[in-house]
Design a protein around this motif. Sequence first.
Motif, PDB file in Angstrom:
ATOM      1  N   GLY A  66       0.829  -1.224  -0.159  1.00  0.00           N
ATOM      2  CA  GLY A  66      -0.044  -0.112   0.179  1.00  0.00           C
ATOM      3  C   GLY A  66       0.799   1.334  -0.067  1.00  0.00           C
ATOM      4  O   GLY A  66       0.505   2.195  -0.797  1.00  0.00           O
ATOM      5  N   THR A  69       2.600   1.893  -3.409  1.00  0.00           N
ATOM      6  CA  THR A  69       1.255   2.166  -4.414  1.00  0.00           C
ATOM      7  C   THR A  69       1.275   3.861  -3.997  1.00  0.00           C
ATOM      8  O   THR A  69       1.055   4.713  -5.117  1.00  0.00           O
ATOM      9  CB  THR A  69       0.197   1.621  -4.228  1.00  0.00           C
ATOM     10  N   SER A  73       2.113   5.508  -7.243  1.00  0.00           N
ATOM     11  CA  SER A  73       0.945   5.832  -7.831  1.00  0.00           C
ATOM     12  C   SER A  73       0.737   4.732  -9.394  1.00  0.00           C
ATOM     13  O   SER A  73       0.484   5.245 -10.384  1.00  0.00           O
ATOM     14  CB  SER A  73       0.434   7.145  -8.398  1.00  0.00           C
ATOM     15  N   THR A  75      -0.820   1.309  -9.500  1.00  0.00           N
ATOM     16  CA  THR A  75      -1.337  -0.046  -9.036  1.00  0.00           C
ATOM     17  C   THR A  75      -1.321  -1.299  -9.707  1.00  0.00           C
ATOM     18  O   THR A  75      -1.214  -2.254  -9.508  1.00  0.00           O
ATOM     19  CB  THR A  75      -2.777   0.143  -8.518  1.00  0.00           C
ATOM     20  N   VAL A 115      -1.855  -7.515  -2.044  1.00  0.00           N
ATOM     21  CA  VAL A 115      -2.127  -6.098  -2.912  1.00  0.00           C
ATOM     22  C   VAL A 115      -3.588  -5.544  -2.779  1.00  0.00           C
ATOM     23  O   VAL A 115      -4.095  -4.735  -3.517  1.00  0.00           O
ATOM     24  CB  VAL A 115      -1.981  -6.579  -4.499  1.00  0.00           C
ATOM     25  N   SER A 118      -3.832  -2.146  -1.964  1.00  0.00           N
ATOM     26  CA  SER A 118      -3.609  -1.125  -3.242  1.00  0.00           C
ATOM     27  C   SER A 118      -4.878  -0.944  -3.797  1.00  0.00           C
ATOM     28  O   SER A 118      -5.046   0.047  -4.381  1.00  0.00           O
ATOM     29  CB  SER A 118      -2.461  -1.601  -3.822  1.00  0.00           C
ATOM     30  N   ILE A 119      -5.540  -2.243  -4.189  1.00  0.00           N
ATOM     31  CA  ILE A 119      -6.862  -2.347  -5.032  1.00  0.00           C
ATOM     32  C   ILE A 119      -7.942  -1.338  -4.516  1.00  0.00           C
ATOM     33  O   ILE A 119      -8.436  -0.465  -4.959  1.00  0.00           O
ATOM     34  CB  ILE A 119      -7.098  -3.498  -5.266  1.00  0.00           C
ATOM     35  N   ASP A 122      -7.200   2.142  -4.769  1.00  0.00           N
ATOM     36  CA  ASP A 122      -7.405   2.608  -5.966  1.00  0.00           C
ATOM     37  C   ASP A 122      -8.631   2.902  -6.290  1.00  0.00           C
ATOM     38  O   ASP A 122      -9.105   3.943  -6.698  1.00  0.00           O
ATOM     39  CB  ASP A 122      -6.965   1.727  -6.976  1.00  0.00           C
ATOM     40  N   ASN A 196      -4.115   2.607 -14.516  1.00  0.00           N
ATOM     41  CA  ASN A 196      -3.886   3.348 -13.389  1.00  0.00           C
ATOM     42  C   ASN A 196      -4.666   4.790 -13.758  1.00  0.00           C
ATOM     43  O   ASN A 196      -4.378   5.830 -14.211  1.00  0.00           O
ATOM     44  CB  ASN A 196      -2.382   4.092 -13.366  1.00  0.00           C
ATOM     45  N   GLY A 428      -3.387   3.842   0.383  1.00  0.00           N
ATOM     46  CA  GLY A 428      -2.792   2.359   0.065  1.00  0.00           C
ATOM     47  C   GLY A 428      -2.255   2.013   1.255  1.00  0.00           C
ATOM     48  O   GLY A 428      -2.530   0.733   1.977  1.00  0.00           O
TER      49      GLY A 428
END
Length: 505
Positions: A66, A69, A73, A75, A115, A118-119, A122, A196, A428
């Motif tokens: 996170g 990310t 930036s 992902t 991950v 991170s998702i 996003d 992205n 993140g």
Amino acid sequence: MRQNRKRRLTFITIGIFNLLGGIEYAVILPTLWLYVHNRFDAEQYFLGLILSAFSFSGLVSSPIMGRITDRFSNTKSMLLFANLWEIAGNLLYFIGYSKWTVLVGRLLAGVGSGVTASILADVAKTTTISERTGIMSLIMACSEFGLIFGPGLNIFLKDLNFYIGPFKVDSYTAPGLFMACLWVIMEILVIFMYYNLRKQDPLEAPPDLENGTKTLIDEDVDKRIDLSGNGTVKVTDSSDLIISAEKAILDTSSNPTCSYHSVQEPSQTTDDDKKVDGHTNYTWSYYYNEYMREEVVVILACVFMGMFMQTAVETMVTPLTEKLLKWGELENSIMYCSAGVEILLVFLCVKFLSKKLHDRTMLLLGFCLELGALSWLIYFLPQAKPGETSENLISLIVAIALDVLGLPLLIVCSISLYSKITKEETQGFSQGLRRIMVGMGTILGPLWAGSLLHLPYVMVGVMLGLMAMGTVMLLLSFPKLKPIPQNEPLEVRDESENENTPLLS
């Protein structure tokens, strides 16, 4: 390609990722114990070790992925990297030289699951506050659909019996090979379907030193709006450009002097936060001020309590049905399938409820439903007698139905609300911290319930106490559980007048 289409493809890819996560859990778990016990003579404690390894590695990797990310930036690259861990982990599970190979395989796969932070970050960064809860509800529903659909795949995998070189493919190893193939397909989908989205926003370019012009540049299509000093606006290929710039253009005819500014900048870097290679290097004081706020602590505590309670209930349900109802594998499978269908329906309902109710209200409702389920269990379990099938069946159905009804409200609304009360630029890392709480709950919950099945008052009483404490914390902090202002798209304002209304709205 239009921005809306890219956004739609990205969210579809995220849904497929969650779907595969649910399928992996549902495909591997039913045969995991038989795999390590029958083939490698593993002790019973080793099953818990394998399950905990997956949660532990995900717990550790989530905040790291996170934070990376947040800084870069990107992902998409992080998701491609994480999928490689999933592929490697499932291949090791398939190879299965020993019980330790299986353990390491699940450990590596758990790293890839990190991950998720991170998702979710996003999703938080590319959705509005009003639509976020509904979208996250659909994403979580994909995971639940995988949990329902996954067990059916074992029907086809259990009859496999052949070799690939020296490696045997049978009912034990086939799930690992099957999931490795699915994650390879996922890798391809990410390459072609994931974007992205934050990079598609209009960005401010430096002033042109020759003609005094500032431009708004769309990185994807390289189209420009030239705002020159005389107030004229030159637009190239306006059909796409107006969509992305409609909130960035104000009436410049009344005054030729225009300046760029961000509408809200709640996350200005302090003197302690330095810029390194164009990225903000946040200090410990920033993280302390961000995550030691009352509302953040309350939501993180509620996440832990909710996951601790839910995994503990899942752990004790099967032994209880065996003891009180004499159920076997078939009956339990039907029960889990029915519960999964109910959860899926509630997830879909949350999407529509989110348009009428605030996240904090639905989260509080979820806690109240879980309190009702646990209260019923603590009343019913100590006096339940084996053999009284009809009475026990009705009581268990009531408890499980209440628990399943409140679970989607608890999961979706805690994720969505947490993303709204934490700052966008470190979303993140924020989701990584939330995943730590999830991991701790999923590790400690089964250990608690599994060790105290013979003491129902203590087992359920502690869970009831935790959920009651979480409900009180939510009530006391209820006024503070509101979204904080986030960065808005770049706007142009006429400095001579205090106007904030876009010309094209």
